[in-house]
Design an enzyme around this catalytic site. Structure first.
Site, PDB file in Angstrom:
ATOM      1  N   TYR A   1      46.061  44.582  35.611  1.00  0.00           N
ATOM      2  CA  TYR A   1      46.228  43.152  35.879  1.00  0.00           C
ATOM      3  C   TYR A   1      47.466  42.524  35.235  1.00  0.00           C
ATOM      4  O   TYR A   1      47.723  41.333  35.413  1.00  0.00           O
ATOM      5  CB  TYR A   1      44.967  42.398  35.447  1.00  0.00           C
TER       6      TYR A   1
ATOM      7  N   HIS B   1      44.554  38.206  45.233  1.00  0.00           N
ATOM      8  CA  HIS B   1      44.129  39.249  44.295  1.00  0.00           C
ATOM      9  C   HIS B   1      45.356  39.733  43.548  1.00  0.00           C
ATOM     10  O   HIS B   1      46.395  40.016  44.177  1.00  0.00           O
ATOM     11  CB  HIS B   1      43.458  40.424  45.014  1.00  0.00           C
TER      12      HIS B   1
END
Ligand code: CA2
Length: 146
Positions: free
Chosen positions: A24, A101
């Protein structure tokens, strides 16, 4: 009149930048919020940036957005893959919904390949890291002629 954009974030995104940076990235959710505010400001957007770990809370915010937002940018996180309730709440909105996302969900585990939210989204941005959020805002600026 200024456009109001709800930027909604689902479960565990409060941990952004604190764990799993290989997936991430290193930015925190506070960094993402600051960038959304900076970019939003360029286009005169009013940004409502929120995160929750409670599904009912996200649904209530979507209901609020239904009344007062010009667009929704949403990273539903794990609920993307599980929640008919979040999809139903979004389906009741008439404003554009952009799904974001951070990771490329299509090159990850099979269970992440399907998102209920994608079926009600105008578009999906995934795999561009946290840059997906300002990209979504740039799209909206073009869409609204802001
Ligand atoms: O790539 C994304 O943005 C996701 O929506 C993130 C979700 C995941 O369930 C989706 O499949 C894809 C997970 C959010 C949790 O984020 C964390 C960040 C740092 C450490 C732990 C979790």
């Amino acid at each position: 009149m200024a456009h109001t954009i709800f930027v909604l974030n689902g479960p565990n995104l409060n941990l952004l930048g604190k764990r799993q940076p290989e997936i991430y990235g290193g930015e925190t959710l506070a960094d993402v919020e600051a960038e959304c505010r900076r970019v939003g400001n360029e286009f005169g957007f009013t940004i409502e940036f929120r995160q929750t770990n409670a599904e009912f809370q996200l649904i209530d915010w979507i209901h609020e957005a239904r009344e007062s937002a010009d667009a929704i940018v949403i990273n539903p996180a794990g609920w993307s893959h599980t929640s008919v309730a979040v999809m139903d709440a979004l389906a009741a909105c008439t404003c554009p919904i952009l799904e974001v996302h951070i990771s490329n969900i299509h090159r990850r585990e099979e269970f992440r390949h399907h998102s209920y939210v994608s079926s009600v989204a105008a578009g999906v941005i995934c795999g561009f890291g946290t840059h997906g959020y300002p990209l979504a805002l740039q799209h909206l600026a073009k869409r609204f002629g802001a």
